[in-house]
Design a protein around this motif. Structure first.
Motif, PDB file in Angstrom:
ATOM      1  N   GLU A  56       0.814  -1.211   0.000  1.00 27.97           N
ATOM      2  CA  GLU A  56       0.000   0.000   0.000  1.00 27.97           C
ATOM      3  C   GLU A  56       0.851   1.265   0.000  1.00 27.97           C
ATOM      4  O   GLU A  56       0.462   2.278  -0.564  1.00 27.97           O
ATOM      5  CB  GLU A  56      -0.938  -0.001   1.203  1.00 27.97           C
ATOM      6  CG  GLU A  56      -2.010  -1.062   1.098  1.00 27.97           C
ATOM      7  CD  GLU A  56      -2.989  -1.012   2.250  1.00 27.97           C
ATOM      8  OE1 GLU A  56      -3.072   0.019   2.934  1.00 27.97           O
ATOM      9  OE2 GLU A  56      -3.665  -2.025   2.462  1.00 27.97           O
ATOM     10  N   ASP A  57       2.020   1.219   0.677  1.00 28.73           N
ATOM     11  CA  ASP A  57       2.864   2.402   0.770  1.00 28.73           C
ATOM     12  C   ASP A  57       4.302   1.995   1.113  1.00 28.73           C
ATOM     13  O   ASP A  57       4.578   0.822   1.382  1.00 28.73           O
ATOM     14  CB  ASP A  57       2.316   3.387   1.811  1.00 28.73           C
ATOM     15  CG  ASP A  57       2.044   2.728   3.156  1.00 28.73           C
ATOM     16  OD1 ASP A  57       2.827   1.857   3.580  1.00 28.73           O
ATOM     17  OD2 ASP A  57       1.029   3.088   3.789  1.00 28.73           O
ATOM     18  N   LYS A  58       5.202   2.969   1.103  1.00 25.07           N
ATOM     19  CA  LYS A  58       6.619   2.695   1.373  1.00 25.07           C
ATOM     20  C   LYS A  58       6.842   2.192   2.796  1.00 25.07           C
ATOM     21  O   LYS A  58       7.740   1.390   3.037  1.00 25.07           O
ATOM     22  CB  LYS A  58       7.467   3.937   1.125  1.00 25.07           C
ATOM     23  CG  LYS A  58       7.674   4.244  -0.329  1.00 25.07           C
ATOM     24  CD  LYS A  58       8.626   5.405  -0.518  1.00 25.07           C
ATOM     25  CE  LYS A  58       8.825   5.697  -1.998  1.00 25.07           C
ATOM     26  NZ  LYS A  58       9.805   6.757  -2.220  1.00 25.07           N
ATOM     27  N   GLU A  59       6.039   2.658   3.729  1.00 24.78           N
ATOM     28  CA  GLU A  59       6.185   2.206   5.113  1.00 24.78           C
ATOM     29  C   GLU A  59       5.910   0.712   5.231  1.00 24.78           C
ATOM     30  O   GLU A  59       6.578   0.007   5.984  1.00 24.78           O
ATOM     31  CB  GLU A  59       5.252   3.005   6.037  1.00 24.78           C
ATOM     32  CG  GLU A  59       5.642   4.457   6.210  1.00 24.78           C
ATOM     33  CD  GLU A  59       5.279   5.362   5.027  1.00 24.78           C
ATOM     34  OE1 GLU A  59       4.432   4.974   4.169  1.00 24.78           O
ATOM     35  OE2 GLU A  59       5.865   6.457   4.939  1.00 24.78           O
ATOM     36  N   THR A  60       4.939   0.228   4.474  1.00 25.06           N
ATOM     37  CA  THR A  60       4.639  -1.201   4.476  1.00 25.06           C
ATOM     38  C   THR A  60       5.786  -1.985   3.862  1.00 25.06           C
ATOM     39  O   THR A  60       6.165  -3.049   4.360  1.00 25.06           O
ATOM     40  CB  THR A  60       3.323  -1.480   3.720  1.00 25.06           C
ATOM     41  OG1 THR A  60       2.282  -0.712   4.317  1.00 25.06           O
ATOM     42  CG2 THR A  60       2.952  -2.947   3.758  1.00 25.06           C
ATOM     43  N   VAL A  61       6.364  -1.457   2.778  1.00 23.54           N
ATOM     44  CA  VAL A  61       7.527  -2.103   2.158  1.00 23.54           C
ATOM     45  C   VAL A  61       8.646  -2.219   3.193  1.00 23.54           C
ATOM     46  O   VAL A  61       9.259  -3.276   3.365  1.00 23.54           O
ATOM     47  CB  VAL A  61       8.013  -1.326   0.915  1.00 23.54           C
ATOM     48  CG1 VAL A  61       9.322  -1.896   0.398  1.00 23.54           C
ATOM     49  CG2 VAL A  61       6.946  -1.320  -0.164  1.00 23.54           C
ATOM     50  N   GLU A  62       8.924  -1.117   3.878  1.00 21.86           N
ATOM     51  CA  GLU A  62       9.992  -1.127   4.880  1.00 21.86           C
ATOM     52  C   GLU A  62       9.700  -2.128   5.998  1.00 21.86           C
ATOM     53  O   GLU A  62      10.603  -2.812   6.485  1.00 21.86           O
ATOM     54  CB  GLU A  62      10.198   0.270   5.448  1.00 21.86           C
ATOM     55  CG  GLU A  62      11.443   0.356   6.290  1.00 21.86           C
ATOM     56  CD  GLU A  62      12.129   1.683   6.174  1.00 21.86           C
ATOM     57  OE1 GLU A  62      13.347   1.706   6.403  1.00 21.86           O
ATOM     58  OE2 GLU A  62      11.471   2.686   5.866  1.00 21.86           O
ATOM     59  N   ALA A  63       8.441  -2.260   6.375  1.00 20.83           N
ATOM     60  CA  ALA A  63       8.069  -3.235   7.406  1.00 20.83           C
ATOM     61  C   ALA A  63       8.393  -4.657   6.958  1.00 20.83           C
ATOM     62  O   ALA A  63       8.829  -5.482   7.769  1.00 20.83           O
ATOM     63  CB  ALA A  63       6.589  -3.097   7.753  1.00 20.83           C
ATOM     64  N   TYR A  64       8.192  -4.952   5.674  1.00 20.43           N
ATOM     65  CA  TYR A  64       8.576  -6.269   5.151  1.00 20.43           C
ATOM     66  C   TYR A  64      10.093  -6.443   5.185  1.00 20.43           C
ATOM     67  O   TYR A  64      10.601  -7.500   5.564  1.00 20.43           O
ATOM     68  CB  TYR A  64       8.081  -6.468   3.717  1.00 20.43           C
ATOM     69  CG  TYR A  64       6.589  -6.586   3.571  1.00 20.43           C
ATOM     70  CD1 TYR A  64       5.853  -7.475   4.352  1.00 20.43           C
ATOM     71  CD2 TYR A  64       5.902  -5.825   2.639  1.00 20.43           C
ATOM     72  CE1 TYR A  64       4.481  -7.590   4.208  1.00 20.43           C
ATOM     73  CE2 TYR A  64       4.526  -5.927   2.487  1.00 20.43           C
ATOM     74  CZ  TYR A  64       3.821  -6.809   3.278  1.00 20.43           C
ATOM     75  OH  TYR A  64       2.466  -6.916   3.138  1.00 20.43           O
ATOM     76  N   LEU A  65      10.825  -5.426   4.783  1.00 22.67           N
ATOM     77  CA  LEU A  65      12.281  -5.525   4.722  1.00 22.67           C
ATOM     78  C   LEU A  65      12.904  -5.752   6.100  1.00 22.67           C
ATOM     79  O   LEU A  65      13.814  -6.555   6.258  1.00 22.67           O
ATOM     80  CB  LEU A  65      12.878  -4.261   4.094  1.00 22.67           C
ATOM     81  CG  LEU A  65      12.481  -3.972   2.646  1.00 22.67           C
ATOM     82  CD1 LEU A  65      13.062  -2.632   2.210  1.00 22.67           C
ATOM     83  CD2 LEU A  65      12.914  -5.087   1.715  1.00 22.67           C
ATOM     84  N   ILE A  66      12.389  -5.042   7.085  1.00 24.07           N
ATOM     85  CA  ILE A  66      12.940  -5.122   8.441  1.00 24.07           C
ATOM     86  C   ILE A  66      12.866  -6.540   9.000  1.00 24.07           C
ATOM     87  O   ILE A  66      13.710  -6.938   9.802  1.00 24.07           O
ATOM     88  CB  ILE A  66      12.213  -4.115   9.370  1.00 24.07           C
ATOM     89  CG1 ILE A  66      12.631  -2.695   9.015  1.00 24.07           C
ATOM     90  CG2 ILE A  66      12.460  -4.404  10.835  1.00 24.07           C
ATOM     91  CD1 ILE A  66      11.801  -1.614   9.677  1.00 24.07           C
ATOM     92  N   LYS A  67      11.905  -7.324   8.558  1.00 16.00           N
ATOM     93  CA  LYS A  67      11.721  -8.685   9.072  1.00 16.00           C
ATOM     94  C   LYS A  67      12.721  -9.688   8.506  1.00 16.00           C
ATOM     95  O   LYS A  67      12.793 -10.824   8.972  1.00 16.00           O
ATOM     96  CB  LYS A  67      10.297  -9.158   8.808  1.00 16.00           C
ATOM     97  CG  LYS A  67       9.273  -8.400   9.618  1.00 16.00           C
ATOM     98  CD  LYS A  67       7.877  -8.873   9.295  1.00 16.00           C
ATOM     99  CE  LYS A  67       6.844  -8.041  10.031  1.00 16.00           C
ATOM    100  NZ  LYS A  67       5.480  -8.392   9.636  1.00 16.00           N
TER     101      LYS A  67
END
Length: 97
Positions: A56-67
């Motif tokens: 949905e947005d860049k913040e969601t992308v970053e949340a995936y990456l952090i994991k």
């Protein structure tokens, strides 16, 4: 609405990095199976990874990456895509009998 993002990752690696690769691949496979990751490519020569992600947005992308278990080895850029096209997005060609 889901958007597409291209993540370009530069990474360093050491012996610990290599021990984390199997867990990272399990996580990437999970994201592929959930239709979150469309494409995943790695160049060991350039120490660069490219991931196309639906989110949905860049913040969601970053949340995936952090994991990812490899996250601490990464520096990255996230770009929202306007167009992503290719053979894989086309309908199969008709074969006349």
């Amino acid at each position: 609405m889901m958007k597409k993002y291209q993540v370009s990752i530069d990474f360093s690696w050491d012996d610990e990095f290599m021990t984390l690769v199997p867990a990272h691949r399990t996580y990437i496979n999970y994201l592929i199976n959930k239709d979150i990751v469309e494409y995943y490519a790695v160049s060991m020569e350039k120490r660069r990874t490219w991931i196309t992600i639906n989110a949905e947005d860049k913040e969601t992308v970053e949340a995936y990456l952090i994991k990812s278990p490899l996250y601490k080895y990464w520096t990255y850029e996230i770009d929202e895509l306007f167009v992503l096209d290719g053979h894989g997005f086309r309908l199969p060609s008709l074969q006349m009998n």
